[in-house]
Motif scaffolding. Structure first.
Motif, PDB file in Angstrom:
ATOM      1  N   LEU B  58       0.809  -1.222   0.000  1.00  0.00           N
ATOM      2  CA  LEU B  58       0.000   0.000   0.000  1.00  0.00           C
ATOM      3  C   LEU B  58       0.846   1.278   0.000  1.00  0.00           C
ATOM      4  O   LEU B  58       0.706   2.144   0.852  1.00  0.00           O
ATOM      5  CB  LEU B  58      -0.939   0.017   1.225  1.00  0.00           C
ATOM      6  CG  LEU B  58      -1.917  -1.155   1.336  1.00  0.00           C
ATOM      7  CD1 LEU B  58      -2.661  -1.111   2.655  1.00  0.00           C
ATOM      8  CD2 LEU B  58      -2.898  -1.136   0.174  1.00  0.00           C
ATOM      9  N   VAL B  59       1.733   1.345  -0.963  1.00  0.00           N
ATOM     10  CA  VAL B  59       2.572   2.546  -1.076  1.00  0.00           C
ATOM     11  C   VAL B  59       1.719   3.687  -1.646  1.00  0.00           C
ATOM     12  O   VAL B  59       1.088   3.532  -2.683  1.00  0.00           O
ATOM     13  CB  VAL B  59       3.785   2.290  -1.989  1.00  0.00           C
ATOM     14  CG1 VAL B  59       4.621   3.560  -2.143  1.00  0.00           C
ATOM     15  CG2 VAL B  59       4.625   1.152  -1.447  1.00  0.00           C
ATOM     16  N   THR B  60       1.664   4.804  -0.913  1.00  0.00           N
ATOM     17  CA  THR B  60       0.881   5.945  -1.388  1.00  0.00           C
ATOM     18  C   THR B  60       1.780   7.173  -1.506  1.00  0.00           C
ATOM     19  O   THR B  60       2.734   7.329  -0.752  1.00  0.00           O
ATOM     20  CB  THR B  60      -0.281   6.298  -0.436  1.00  0.00           C
ATOM     21  OG1 THR B  60       0.274   6.601   0.834  1.00  0.00           O
ATOM     22  CG2 THR B  60      -1.268   5.160  -0.313  1.00  0.00           C
ATOM     23  N   VAL B  61       1.449   8.009  -2.459  1.00  0.00           N
ATOM     24  CA  VAL B  61       2.185   9.253  -2.676  1.00  0.00           C
ATOM     25  C   VAL B  61       1.191  10.398  -2.610  1.00  0.00           C
ATOM     26  O   VAL B  61       0.135  10.333  -3.251  1.00  0.00           O
ATOM     27  CB  VAL B  61       2.858   9.282  -4.070  1.00  0.00           C
ATOM     28  CG1 VAL B  61       3.736  10.509  -4.218  1.00  0.00           C
ATOM     29  CG2 VAL B  61       3.645   8.030  -4.312  1.00  0.00           C
ATOM     30  N   ARG B  62       1.486  11.408  -1.806  1.00  0.00           N
ATOM     31  CA  ARG B  62       0.597  12.578  -1.757  1.00  0.00           C
ATOM     32  C   ARG B  62       1.422  13.831  -1.525  1.00  0.00           C
ATOM     33  O   ARG B  62       2.567  13.760  -1.057  1.00  0.00           O
ATOM     34  CB  ARG B  62      -0.463  12.412  -0.674  1.00  0.00           C
ATOM     35  CG  ARG B  62       0.102  12.318   0.720  1.00  0.00           C
ATOM     36  CD  ARG B  62      -0.963  11.921   1.730  1.00  0.00           C
ATOM     37  NE  ARG B  62      -0.334  11.642   3.013  1.00  0.00           N
ATOM     38  CZ  ARG B  62      -0.219  12.516   3.991  1.00  0.00           C
ATOM     39  NH1 ARG B  62      -0.693  13.732   3.858  1.00  0.00           N
ATOM     40  NH2 ARG B  62       0.379  12.205   5.126  1.00  0.00           N
ATOM     41  N   ASP B  63       0.810  14.946  -1.848  1.00  0.00           N
ATOM     42  CA  ASP B  63       1.479  16.233  -1.628  1.00  0.00           C
ATOM     43  C   ASP B  63       1.645  16.445  -0.122  1.00  0.00           C
ATOM     44  O   ASP B  63       0.713  16.193   0.647  1.00  0.00           O
ATOM     45  CB  ASP B  63       0.615  17.344  -2.236  1.00  0.00           C
ATOM     46  CG  ASP B  63       1.209  18.714  -1.969  1.00  0.00           C
ATOM     47  OD1 ASP B  63       2.438  18.826  -1.961  1.00  0.00           O
ATOM     48  OD2 ASP B  63       0.425  19.658  -1.763  1.00  0.00           O
ATOM     49  N   ILE B 133       9.219   1.268  -4.051  1.00  0.00           N
ATOM     50  CA  ILE B 133       9.983   1.023  -2.831  1.00  0.00           C
ATOM     51  C   ILE B 133      10.337  -0.454  -2.763  1.00  0.00           C
ATOM     52  O   ILE B 133       9.476  -1.318  -2.981  1.00  0.00           O
ATOM     53  CB  ILE B 133       9.186   1.422  -1.564  1.00  0.00           C
ATOM     54  CG1 ILE B 133       8.745   2.884  -1.653  1.00  0.00           C
ATOM     55  CG2 ILE B 133      10.026   1.211  -0.304  1.00  0.00           C
ATOM     56  CD1 ILE B 133       7.924   3.360  -0.482  1.00  0.00           C
ATOM     57  N   ALA B 134      11.597  -0.714  -2.490  1.00  0.00           N
ATOM     58  CA  ALA B 134      12.056  -2.104  -2.338  1.00  0.00           C
ATOM     59  C   ALA B 134      12.615  -2.286  -0.935  1.00  0.00           C
ATOM     60  O   ALA B 134      13.202  -1.362  -0.373  1.00  0.00           O
ATOM     61  CB  ALA B 134      13.133  -2.404  -3.378  1.00  0.00           C
ATOM     62  N   SER B 135      12.437  -3.484  -0.400  1.00  0.00           N
ATOM     63  CA  SER B 135      13.046  -3.788   0.902  1.00  0.00           C
ATOM     64  C   SER B 135      14.531  -4.066   0.688  1.00  0.00           C
ATOM     65  O   SER B 135      14.946  -4.542  -0.373  1.00  0.00           O
ATOM     66  CB  SER B 135      12.380  -5.011   1.515  1.00  0.00           C
ATOM     67  OG  SER B 135      11.002  -4.757   1.675  1.00  0.00           O
ATOM     68  N   ARG B 136      15.355  -3.774   1.713  1.00  0.00           N
ATOM     69  CA  ARG B 136      16.793  -4.035   1.628  1.00  0.00           C
ATOM     70  C   ARG B 136      17.206  -4.991   2.729  1.00  0.00           C
ATOM     71  O   ARG B 136      16.652  -4.970   3.828  1.00  0.00           O
ATOM     72  CB  ARG B 136      17.596  -2.749   1.806  1.00  0.00           C
ATOM     73  CG  ARG B 136      17.495  -1.754   0.710  1.00  0.00           C
ATOM     74  CD  ARG B 136      18.435  -0.580   0.958  1.00  0.00           C
ATOM     75  NE  ARG B 136      18.091   0.167   2.146  1.00  0.00           N
ATOM     76  CZ  ARG B 136      18.805   0.192   3.253  1.00  0.00           C
ATOM     77  NH1 ARG B 136      19.934  -0.501   3.352  1.00  0.00           N
ATOM     78  NH2 ARG B 136      18.420   0.904   4.286  1.00  0.00           N
ATOM     79  N   GLY B 137      18.189  -5.827   2.424  1.00  0.00           N
ATOM     80  CA  GLY B 137      18.682  -6.724   3.464  1.00  0.00           C
ATOM     81  C   GLY B 137      19.873  -7.520   2.980  1.00  0.00           C
ATOM     82  O   GLY B 137      20.354  -7.347   1.854  1.00  0.00           O
ATOM     83  N   ARG B 145      12.776  -7.244  -4.618  1.00  0.00           N
ATOM     84  CA  ARG B 145      11.869  -6.839  -5.692  1.00  0.00           C
ATOM     85  C   ARG B 145      11.143  -5.546  -5.279  1.00  0.00           C
ATOM     86  O   ARG B 145      10.622  -5.466  -4.165  1.00  0.00           O
ATOM     87  CB  ARG B 145      10.865  -7.982  -5.900  1.00  0.00           C
ATOM     88  CG  ARG B 145       9.742  -7.706  -6.859  1.00  0.00           C
ATOM     89  CD  ARG B 145       8.938  -8.992  -7.062  1.00  0.00           C
ATOM     90  NE  ARG B 145       8.501  -9.580  -5.797  1.00  0.00           N
ATOM     91  CZ  ARG B 145       7.352  -9.255  -5.200  1.00  0.00           C
ATOM     92  NH1 ARG B 145       6.534  -8.381  -5.740  1.00  0.00           N
ATOM     93  NH2 ARG B 145       6.994  -9.843  -4.071  1.00  0.00           N
ATOM     94  N   PRO B 146      11.097  -4.525  -6.152  1.00  0.00           N
ATOM     95  CA  PRO B 146      10.413  -3.285  -5.766  1.00  0.00           C
ATOM     96  C   PRO B 146       8.900  -3.419  -5.864  1.00  0.00           C
ATOM     97  O   PRO B 146       8.389  -4.306  -6.550  1.00  0.00           O
ATOM     98  CB  PRO B 146      10.938  -2.265  -6.772  1.00  0.00           C
ATOM     99  CG  PRO B 146      11.310  -3.063  -7.958  1.00  0.00           C
ATOM    100  CD  PRO B 146      11.723  -4.424  -7.483  1.00  0.00           C
ATOM    101  N   SER B 147       8.218  -2.524  -5.196  1.00  0.00           N
ATOM    102  CA  SER B 147       6.757  -2.483  -5.287  1.00  0.00           C
ATOM    103  C   SER B 147       6.371  -1.971  -6.668  1.00  0.00           C
ATOM    104  O   SER B 147       7.214  -1.436  -7.394  1.00  0.00           O
ATOM    105  CB  SER B 147       6.212  -1.537  -4.224  1.00  0.00           C
ATOM    106  OG  SER B 147       6.701  -0.233  -4.459  1.00  0.00           O
ATOM    107  N   ILE B 148       5.114  -2.125  -7.004  1.00  0.00           N
ATOM    108  CA  ILE B 148       4.679  -1.556  -8.286  1.00  0.00           C
ATOM    109  C   ILE B 148       4.688  -0.030  -8.164  1.00  0.00           C
ATOM    110  O   ILE B 148       4.562   0.511  -7.067  1.00  0.00           O
ATOM    111  CB  ILE B 148       3.287  -2.066  -8.711  1.00  0.00           C
ATOM    112  CG1 ILE B 148       2.256  -1.746  -7.619  1.00  0.00           C
ATOM    113  CG2 ILE B 148       3.307  -3.529  -9.058  1.00  0.00           C
ATOM    114  CD1 ILE B 148       0.838  -1.931  -8.074  1.00  0.00           C
TER     115      ILE B 148
END
Lengths: 218, 414
Positions: B58-63, B133-137, B145-148
């Motif tokens: 649930l990656v969201t982008v807003r002002d 956004i991708a998780s790192r480890g 794998r990055p998110s859509i």
């Protein structure tokens, strides 16, 4: 005109400060920083006024051999010596760099003198406390009692004296309660008054009602 | 010899290539299985596997709200492997593009445990941005794998800070009350102002100095003209200077700021002019000492001890030097009237001075001494504001104590 222009400028800048708090949009967003920079620049230039005045007053004292004139001579010599060392004998690119003669003056003369003045506070606190804590009336007695309990509660012996009491009821807890409840309530009342006073004074300045700082009758 | 060596190297390369191919094939087969297992991870305890670093959900982008543009805020739901004790999980890699299909560029690596990020790096207002956004480890640190792509996000500047509505209301109500009572007073209506002992004592202090034939020392604090306490202190100076002009009492004002020196000179000069005694005004009455806090305190101590002024006024902003000055003044037997809105210094002034203007009393001093109706009206408005705050406090105590509503949240200013 001499009065109107400063009043207008005060009102204009004051209103900008109020507006920029509520309007994040440009150009208001950068106004506060801009005006603060201007204040710094004006103050930096104005310091010459102060320095010249100090030299004039001190020079006048020395010339007239006024009372305490040797102290004025010390001011002039110290000022000139520090300036000359800072400007001409830095020994590096910047006069504040560690190891420069200016740095030595700062660390070996200025800092100890400042620390000495600050350290004298301890003695003044003792003498002021002695006067304030005399039980002359009911209020002063309350102050004495509260001060005594807080001081005792802040040192380990306070808890040692009351260790027979359950945890949470010892002197350190009582001291914390005095500081956090009655003391803080009083402080907050004063802070609310100060905030209202600040708003009221600012409004009087913006409206041009308060003119005392411009040399006029309020 | 050379041929043998070349053959051996070729053989080793062949074995290595074959190993790589087999591994790649195995991963190719295993990856969908592992991904499927990753999708079912919510059924199992949060066991972390590097091979299946799940992207955040649930990656969201807003002002970004209440800003001047140039910024976007990302929020996401952390995957199950983002837990405090999972040190193999390092955080998130955030990528940005202006088109949904990319090309994406890495803009930040953020640590684990957080679920939002404000991107203010070269964001242009009105331009659309997309984020992955991708998780790192793992070791070495690498992204999964990055998110859509999420978006579009478009930055804009706001004309009103919605988190400060309560402050605006307070300003409007308080200013309205003050302006109302100013108008009320201008119409000649009577206004009662309580007595302030510290201000009533100004006459006493000036009178005492006059009788003793000794000077008055006026200290306007250690802050500059941008401090409202200094302005309030200078307003009192105007009144004191007018009295000293009338009684021909010597007045000395050592200051610690150049701009304060200029303002004080102007104030004193005007006061002497208004009192009809410009002949006894002298610029040297106001002089600069130093900007340094303790240097200033030391100089003032010296002046007090050497000249023994009969009255000392300390009106303005004071810090650690407050007690040094007040105690020295006390030791020479001068009558002292102090005033500051620095709450931490008030106890020292109370302990060592004869009269102290507590906080707001400093600000009302100019108005109180002038007795000018418009100024007195503003004090009345201020008092009404205080009454409203008192009422709100009582209501707040009841509501907060009974747990009906989080009343204090209404007063939080962002």
């Amino acid at each position: 005109m001499k009065r109107r222009v400063p009043i207008f400028l005060t009102a204009f800048v004051g209103i900008i400060y109020v507006v920029q708090f509520f309007v994040p949009h440009r150009p208001f967003s950068g106004m506060q920083d801009l005006l603060n920079d201007w204040v710094q620049i004006i103050a930096a230039f104005a310091i010459w006024l102060g320095v010249l005045n100090l030299m004039k007053v001190s020079g006048d004292h020395v010339y007239r051999r006024a009372s305490g004139w040797p102290l004025s001579a010390v001011i002039i010599v110290s000022f000139l010596a520090t300036s000359v060392v800072g400007f001409f004998f830095s020994g590096g690119e910047r006069f504040q760099d560690p190891g420069t003669p200016f740095d030595w003056i700062y660390n070996s003369i200025y800092n100890p003198l400042s620390s000495t003045m600050f350290a004298m506070l301890a003695f003044y606190v003792a003498s002021a406390s002695y006067r304030a804590f005399r039980a002359r009336n009911r209020e002063a007695t309350l102050l004495l009692l509260a001060g005594f309990l807080v001081m005792l509660g802040r040192v380990p012996v306070g808890d040692q004296l009351t260790r027979f009491l359950p945890e949470g009821y010892r002197l350190s807890n009582l001291a914390d309660w005095i500081m956090n409840v009655p003391n803080k309530a009083g402080q907050r009342a004063i802070m609310i008054g100060i905030a209202l006073g600040t708003v009221s004074t600012s409004l009087r300045l913006i409206l041009g009602i308060e003119k005392g700082h411009l040399g006029g009758e309020s | 010899m050379h041929l043998d060596a070349c053959l051996r190297r070729s053989a080793r390369r062949g074995i290595a290539s074959a190993a790589v191919l087999v591994t790649a094939a195995a991963i190719g087969v295993a990856a969908p299985v592992l991904m499927a297992l990753g999708a079912l991870a919510f059924l199992a305890p949060p066991v972390f596997a590097l091979a299946a670093l799940p992207p955040p959900d649930l990656v969201t982008v807003r002002d970004t709200p209440n800003d001047n543009g140039g910024s976007l805020t990302l929020t996401w739901v952390r995957p199950q492997c983002d837990v405090a004790d999972n040190t193999d999980f390092h955080g998130y890699r955030i990528e940005r593009a202006t088109l949904p299909d990319g090309p994406f560029t890495v803009i930040a690596d953020v640590p684990r445990g957080i679920s939002d990020f404000v991107d203010a790096d070269s964001i242009r207002d009105g331009v659309t941005y997309y984020y992955r956004i991708a998780s790192r480890g793992g070791i070495p640190d690498s992204p999964g794998r990055p998110s859509i792509a999420s978006g579009p996000g478009r930055a804009t500047a706001q004309w009103f800070h919605r988190g400060r509505v309560n402050a605006l209301l307070a300003v409007i109500i308080l200013s309205g009350l003050i302006i109302f009572f100013i108008e009320y007073a201008k119409r000649g209506r009577p206004i009662f102002i309580r007595k302030i002992a510290g201000l009533d004592a100004v006459d006493e202090a000036v009178g005492r100095a006059t009788e003793m034939g000794r000077k008055i020392l006026y200290i306007p604090g250690t802050s500059d003209m941008d401090n409202v306490m200094t302005l309030a202190g200078i307003a009192i100076l105007g009144r004191v200077a007018r009295m000293t002009a009338q009684y021909e009492t010597p007045l000395e004002i050592p200051v610690s700021r150049s701009l304060v020196m200029v303002a004080c000179r102007e104030t004193v000069k005007e006061a002497y002019l208004a009192a009809g005694r410009p002949d006894i005004y002298n610029d040297s009455m106001v002089y600069y000492l130093t900007d340094d806090q303790f240097g200033y305190a030391a100089a003032l101590e010296g002046i007090m001890v050497r000249d023994r002024p009969a009255a000392i006024f300390m009106q303005g902003s004071f810090y650690a030097e407050a007690l040094i000055l007040a105690e020295t003044g006390n030791s020479i037997g001068a009558i002292q009237i102090a005033g500051t809105a620095q709450a931490s210094q008030l106890p020292f002034f109370v302990a060592a001075s004869d009269y102290t203007l507590l906080g707001e009393e400093l600000f009302v001093a100019g108005a109180y001494l002038s007795k000018e109706p418009r100024q007195l009206g503003s004090l009345k408005g201020q008092d009404m504001g205080k009454a409203i705050i008192l009422l709100l406090l009582l209501v707040g105590i009841i509501i907060q104590t009974t747990g009906l509503y989080d009343f204090s949240s209404l007063f939080v200013v962002q």
